[in-house]
Design an enzyme around this catalytic site. Structure first.
Site, PDB file in Angstrom:
ATOM      1  N   LYS A  34       0.843  -1.207   0.000  1.00 55.37           N
ATOM      2  CA  LYS A  34       0.000   0.000   0.000  1.00 55.37           C
ATOM      3  C   LYS A  34       0.873   1.250   0.000  1.00 55.37           C
ATOM      4  CE  LYS A  34      -3.586  -2.647   2.150  1.00 55.37           C
ATOM      5  NZ  LYS A  34      -4.055  -3.287   3.377  1.00 55.37           N
ATOM      6  N   ASP A  39     -11.832   1.216   3.221  1.00 57.09           N
ATOM      7  CA  ASP A  39     -12.040  -0.219   3.021  1.00 57.09           C
ATOM      8  C   ASP A  39     -13.507  -0.549   2.744  1.00 57.09           C
ATOM      9  OD1 ASP A  39      -9.907  -1.953   2.917  1.00 57.09           O
ATOM     10  OD2 ASP A  39      -9.609  -2.004   5.087  1.00 57.09           O
ATOM     11  N   GLN A  71      -5.120  -2.366   9.303  1.00 59.07           N
ATOM     12  CA  GLN A  71      -4.759  -3.635   8.683  1.00 59.07           C
ATOM     13  C   GLN A  71      -5.286  -4.795   9.534  1.00 59.07           C
ATOM     14  OE1 GLN A  71      -3.178  -4.162   5.645  1.00 59.07           O
ATOM     15  NE2 GLN A  71      -3.688  -6.293   6.054  1.00 59.07           N
TER      16      GLN A  71
END
Ligand code: NAP
Length: 288
Positions: free
Chosen positions: A53, A120, A97
């Protein structure tokens, strides 16, 4: 012989387009999009995802802040970090995460992220938006999968699609997106009997099981399209492998994606896209 749908190549061209777009932002808005990533612990898979990322942010010109915390962190401290990021007007997207250590309630953490920074797409309002067909942030992996199908101009309307797996982050949302394209969708899971009878009927199979080489050639219809979401370690070689037995299945299908180089890079490029989308919404609100 099947055509490989290269998520890697698609993601590369998407990133190039985004880099062009972001180039103008500094001049136009006096800042660039900003993604904050929280990494708890040192799980090798998570560390490698976060690195991917960071790399994508650099390639596109998105500002990236990674906050690293030990796996002994208390839930309250993590919630405080999220509150600060929620309130920080220079941050457009927040990603925690996963997985988190077992003493932390992942759902409580995810739901604490402001919905307009939820890159997300896991916040309940964004999930609801998907199911109610309202504007919202669509989660990255399902979005990437649909883009892979779109890249081959695959007409989903009237086709039979089978999604293997019903997780909140992949199976369920991808099934909804396929349904929105007028495919006839069946979801199979660990309690489904005779899975192969369902998968063999499908024109499109999305495998999101998390089991190495779960999908064999005898489970797939001749000429089907297969997208492999799985990211597993081969128990024998320890190499990365998908949920589909690629070597067996490839000779039977029309299109197939690979692991690595398939859904993974698309997930990251869709995350970047979601960050830009949040940034533009914030800029619009600022100028209103
Ligand atoms: P998950 O939450 O563990 O869900 C797995 C799903 O597979 C569950 O619905 C489970 O059914 C089903 N399943 C398990 N064993 C089965 C069996 N024997 N037969 C049929 N169904 C079975 O996993 P996930 O988060 O959806 O991820 C799936 C895979 O995709 C993993 O390998 C993950 O690493 C990978 N992934 C990749 C990306 C990417 O960007 N490339 C992103 C996310 C996930 P039940 O519901 O009945 O338990």
């Amino acid at each position: 012989m099947a055509i490989i749908i290269s998520g890697k190549d698609l993601a590369k061209s998407k990133k190039m387009k985004m880099a062009e777009e972001v180039k103008d932002f500094a001049h136009q808005y006096s800042r660039v999009p900003h993604l904050a990533v929280i990494l708890v612990g040192e799980d090798p898979g998570s560390v490698s995802y976060v690195r991917g990322k960071e790399k994508a942010c650099i390639e596109i010109g998105i500002q990236n802040t990674t906050i690293k915390k030990p796996d002994t962190i208390e839930e309250e401290e993590l919630l405080t970090i999220i509150t600060l990021l929620n309130e920080d007007a220079s941050v457009d997207g927040i990603l925690v995460q996963l997985p988190l250590p077992s003493h932390i309630h992942s759902e409580r953490i995810i739901q604490a992220i402001r919905k307009d920074k939820d890159v997300d797409g896991f916040h309940r309002d964004n999930v609801a938006a998907l199911y109610l067909k309202q504007p919202g942030i669509v989660s990255c992996t399902p979005k990437g999968i649909l883009e892979m199908l779109d890249s081959i101009s695959y007409e989903l309307e009237g086709k039979r699609a089978c999604v293997i797996g019903r997780s909140k982050i992949v199976g369920m949302p991808v099934a909804k997106l396929l349904l929105d394209q007028n495919a006839t969708v069946t979801i199979v899971h660990s309690k489904t009997k005779h899975i192969e009878q369902v998968t063999k009927e499908a024109d499109v199979v999305i495998a999101a099981v998390g089991k190495p080489r779960f999908v064999r050639a005898d489970m797939i219809k001749e000429g089907a399209v297969v997208i492999d979401v799985g990211v597993n370690r081969d128990p024998l070689t320890n190499k990365l492998c998908g949920d589909v037995d690629f070597d067996q299945v490839v000779s039977k299908v029309s299109y197939i994606s690979k692991v690595p180089g398939g859904v993974g890079p698309m997930t990251i490029s869709c995350l970047m896209e979601n960050t830009i989308e949040c940034f533009l919404k914030h800029m619009e609100e600022e100028h209103d």
